[in-house]
Each structure stands twice: as structure tokens, then as C-alpha cells.
Motif scaffolding. Structure first.
Motif, PDB file in Angstrom:
ATOM      1  N   ILE A  83       0.848  -1.203   0.000  1.00  0.00           N
ATOM      2  CA  ILE A  83       0.000   0.000   0.000  1.00  0.00           C
ATOM      3  C   ILE A  83       0.876   1.243   0.000  1.00  0.00           C
ATOM      4  CG2 ILE A  83      -1.662   1.314   1.367  1.00  0.00           C
ATOM      5  CD1 ILE A  83      -2.820  -1.433   2.257  1.00  0.00           C
ATOM      6  N   ARG A  84       1.954   1.215   0.756  1.00  0.00           N
ATOM      7  CA  ARG A  84       2.892   2.345   0.790  1.00  0.00           C
ATOM      8  C   ARG A  84       3.427   2.638  -0.611  1.00  0.00           C
ATOM      9  NH1 ARG A  84       8.647   2.403   4.068  1.00  0.00           N
ATOM     10  NH2 ARG A  84       9.120   4.589   3.731  1.00  0.00           N
ATOM     11  N   GLY A  85       3.759   1.599  -1.345  1.00  0.00           N
ATOM     12  CA  GLY A  85       4.235   1.773  -2.716  1.00  0.00           C
ATOM     13  C   GLY A  85       3.170   2.338  -3.635  1.00  0.00           C
ATOM     14  N   ARG A  86       1.914   1.960  -3.417  1.00  0.00           N
ATOM     15  CA  ARG A  86       0.813   2.459  -4.240  1.00  0.00           C
ATOM     16  C   ARG A  86       0.484   3.919  -3.913  1.00  0.00           C
ATOM     17  NH1 ARG A  86       1.207   0.418  -8.332  1.00  0.00           N
ATOM     18  NH2 ARG A  86      -0.810   1.259  -8.912  1.00  0.00           N
ATOM     19  N   LEU A  87       0.886   4.389  -2.737  1.00  0.00           N
ATOM     20  CA  LEU A  87       0.647   5.781  -2.348  1.00  0.00           C
ATOM     21  C   LEU A  87       1.607   6.752  -3.040  1.00  0.00           C
ATOM     22  CD1 LEU A  87       0.127   5.504   1.513  1.00  0.00           C
ATOM     23  CD2 LEU A  87      -1.620   5.851  -0.231  1.00  0.00           C
ATOM     24  N   THR A  88       2.751   6.253  -3.479  1.00  0.00           N
ATOM     25  CA  THR A  88       3.808   7.107  -4.026  1.00  0.00           C
ATOM     26  C   THR A  88       3.329   8.066  -5.110  1.00  0.00           C
ATOM     27  OG1 THR A  88       5.437   5.438  -3.443  1.00  0.00           O
ATOM     28  CG2 THR A  88       6.119   7.089  -5.037  1.00  0.00           C
ATOM     29  N   PRO A  89       2.574   7.619  -6.126  1.00  0.00           N
ATOM     30  CA  PRO A  89       2.136   8.577  -7.152  1.00  0.00           C
ATOM     31  C   PRO A  89       1.220   9.684  -6.612  1.00  0.00           C
ATOM     32  CG  PRO A  89       1.778   6.313  -7.881  1.00  0.00           C
ATOM     33  CD  PRO A  89       2.186   6.256  -6.450  1.00  0.00           C
ATOM     34  N   HIS A  90       0.488   9.391  -5.552  1.00  0.00           N
ATOM     35  CA  HIS A  90      -0.442  10.366  -4.976  1.00  0.00           C
ATOM     36  C   HIS A  90       0.257  11.378  -4.067  1.00  0.00           C
ATOM     37  CE1 HIS A  90      -3.756   7.908  -6.433  1.00  0.00           C
ATOM     38  NE2 HIS A  90      -3.159   6.859  -5.890  1.00  0.00           N
ATOM     39  N   LEU A  91       1.433  11.019  -3.567  1.00  0.00           N
ATOM     40  CA  LEU A  91       2.128  11.858  -2.582  1.00  0.00           C
ATOM     41  C   LEU A  91       3.536  12.211  -3.052  1.00  0.00           C
ATOM     42  CD1 LEU A  91       1.073   9.829   0.582  1.00  0.00           C
ATOM     43  CD2 LEU A  91       0.046  11.948  -0.241  1.00  0.00           C
ATOM     44  N   ARG A  92       3.679  12.581  -4.302  1.00  0.00           N
ATOM     45  CA  ARG A  92       4.997  12.883  -4.869  1.00  0.00           C
ATOM     46  C   ARG A  92       5.694  14.056  -4.180  1.00  0.00           C
ATOM     47  NH1 ARG A  92       6.238  10.046  -9.277  1.00  0.00           N
ATOM     48  NH2 ARG A  92       4.574   9.264 -10.584  1.00  0.00           N
ATOM     49  N   GLN A  93       4.932  14.964  -3.592  1.00  0.00           N
ATOM     50  CA  GLN A  93       5.519  16.156  -2.988  1.00  0.00           C
ATOM     51  C   GLN A  93       6.256  15.867  -1.684  1.00  0.00           C
ATOM     52  OE1 GLN A  93       2.307  15.393  -2.941  1.00  0.00           O
ATOM     53  NE2 GLN A  93       1.456  15.884  -0.944  1.00  0.00           N
ATOM     54  N   MET A  94       6.062  14.670  -1.136  1.00  0.00           N
ATOM     55  CA  MET A  94       6.684  14.352   0.147  1.00  0.00           C
ATOM     56  C   MET A  94       8.128  13.910  -0.040  1.00  0.00           C
ATOM     57  SD  MET A  94       3.642  12.609   2.333  1.00  0.00           S
ATOM     58  CE  MET A  94       4.646  12.670   3.796  1.00  0.00           C
ATOM     59  N   LYS A  95       8.989  14.336   0.871  1.00  0.00           N
ATOM     60  CA  LYS A  95      10.393  13.965   0.818  1.00  0.00           C
ATOM     61  C   LYS A  95      10.567  12.480   1.134  1.00  0.00           C
ATOM     62  CE  LYS A  95      14.887  15.444   2.590  1.00  0.00           C
ATOM     63  NZ  LYS A  95      15.576  16.407   3.453  1.00  0.00           N
ATOM     64  N   TYR A  96       9.851  12.001   2.148  1.00  0.00           N
ATOM     65  CA  TYR A  96       9.881  10.597   2.534  1.00  0.00           C
ATOM     66  C   TYR A  96       8.466  10.047   2.474  1.00  0.00           C
ATOM     67  CZ  TYR A  96      14.399  11.869   4.515  1.00  0.00           C
ATOM     68  OH  TYR A  96      15.669  12.332   4.687  1.00  0.00           O
ATOM     69  N   MET A  97       8.338   8.851   1.933  1.00  0.00           N
ATOM     70  CA  MET A  97       7.033   8.196   1.916  1.00  0.00           C
ATOM     71  C   MET A  97       6.804   7.595   3.303  1.00  0.00           C
ATOM     72  SD  MET A  97       4.424   7.835   0.053  1.00  0.00           S
ATOM     73  CE  MET A  97       5.278   8.790  -1.160  1.00  0.00           C
ATOM     74  N   PRO A  98       5.705   7.946   3.965  1.00  0.00           N
ATOM     75  CA  PRO A  98       5.499   7.477   5.341  1.00  0.00           C
ATOM     76  C   PRO A  98       5.209   5.979   5.405  1.00  0.00           C
ATOM     77  CG  PRO A  98       3.577   8.666   4.565  1.00  0.00           C
ATOM     78  CD  PRO A  98       4.623   8.809   3.502  1.00  0.00           C
ATOM     79  N   GLU A  99       5.648   5.377   6.491  1.00  0.00           N
ATOM     80  CA  GLU A  99       5.291   3.990   6.804  1.00  0.00           C
ATOM     81  C   GLU A  99       3.857   4.033   7.325  1.00  0.00           C
ATOM     82  OE1 GLU A  99       6.210   0.857  10.371  1.00  0.00           O
ATOM     83  OE2 GLU A  99       7.820   2.217   9.768  1.00  0.00           O
TER      84      GLU A  99
END
Length: 139
Positions: A83-99
Motif C-alpha cells: 500500500i505504501r508503494g501504491r501511495l507514491t504517485p499520490h504523494l509525490r511532494q513528500m520527501k519521505y514516503m510514510p510507513e
């Protein structure tokens, strides 16, 4: 210089939490997670709380129409990395993808208990006693 500690989340934490909640909702609605339990369950995400460093997102979810919430929460946590990997396109502005961590939302149960208490005969009786004679005369 000491930093003031407060339990209230910052404006940034609230904003990012809402963005993560919206992204999680989209991922789950589109059926991108290939788990039979998650695919067949309607899941409501009521809140996402971010850690101060924005690296951990705790999602409070309620599986609707399911008596045993624990199995659904366990399935979501089992698929959290995907799910974290699937969030990446939606949250590109974040420096780190949250756990992402999933927790059962018990707030609805708490609201139900409070509502039942307010409707109990003892409380209704006490509320009627508060009206008193002045309220009947319009004073």
C-alpha cells in the motif's frame, strides 16, 4: 534552547495526514490491493495521524459490515508495504514516503456508549429535574 512540547498536532501534520487519508482512500477504492479480505470489505478511513517527523502514518479504519475487525486490520497491516508503494504517485511532494500503520477506529463505539448514557432513564430524569418551576413560568 528547549523545544516546547505539546500534544496537539501541528498544522503541517494535520494537512499531510489529510493528504495521506485521501490517497489511502483512492488506493482502497480502486481495488489495487490484491487481498480477498480487503477486496470484499468496505473500509472507512476516519483519520490519519502523522508522527512529528512525518515518517509514520497511523490510519484509523473501520471495516463496515464486518463483525471481526481484527482480521481486516491484520490484512491491511500485512499489505502495508505494498500500500505504501501504491501511495507514491499520490504523494509525490513528500520527501519521505510514510510507513503506514493501520489501527481499529473505536471512536464510533465510544460515541455509541455516550449516546446510550445520555438516553438512559437516570439522565433523562435528572434533565427533567433541572427544568424546575422557573422554566415553566417562562422566567
Amino acid at each position: 534552547m528547549s523545544k516546547a512540547t505539546s500534544s496537539a498536532p501541528s498544522q503541517r501534520m494535520l494537512r499531510v495526514g489529510e493528504q495521506v487519508r485521501a490517497a489511502l482512500t483512492q488506493v482502497l477504492q480502486r481495488g489495487e490491493v490484491r487481498d480477498p479480505l480487503i477486496e470484499t470489505t468496505v473500509i472507512s478511513i476516519s483519520e490519519v495521524r502523522m508522527s512529528p517527523d512525518l515518517k509514520i502514518a497511523t490510519a484509523f479504519v473501520t471495516p463496515l459490515g464486518v463483525a471481526d475487525h481484527a482480521a481486516t486490520i491484520e490484512a491491511l497491516n500485512r499489505n502495508a508495504k505494498y500500500i505504501r508503494g501504491r501511495l507514491t504517485p499520490h504523494l509525490r511532494q513528500m520527501k519521505y514516503m510514510p510507513e503506514v500503520r493501520f489501527r481499529d477506529d473505536t471512536s464510533f463505539d465510544n460515541y455509541k456508549k455516550i449516546d446510550e448514557l445520555l438516553k438512559s432513564p437516570e439522565v433523562v430524569r435528572d434533565l427533567k429535574d433541572e427544568d424546575g418551576p422557573n422554566d415553566k413560568n417562562g422566567a
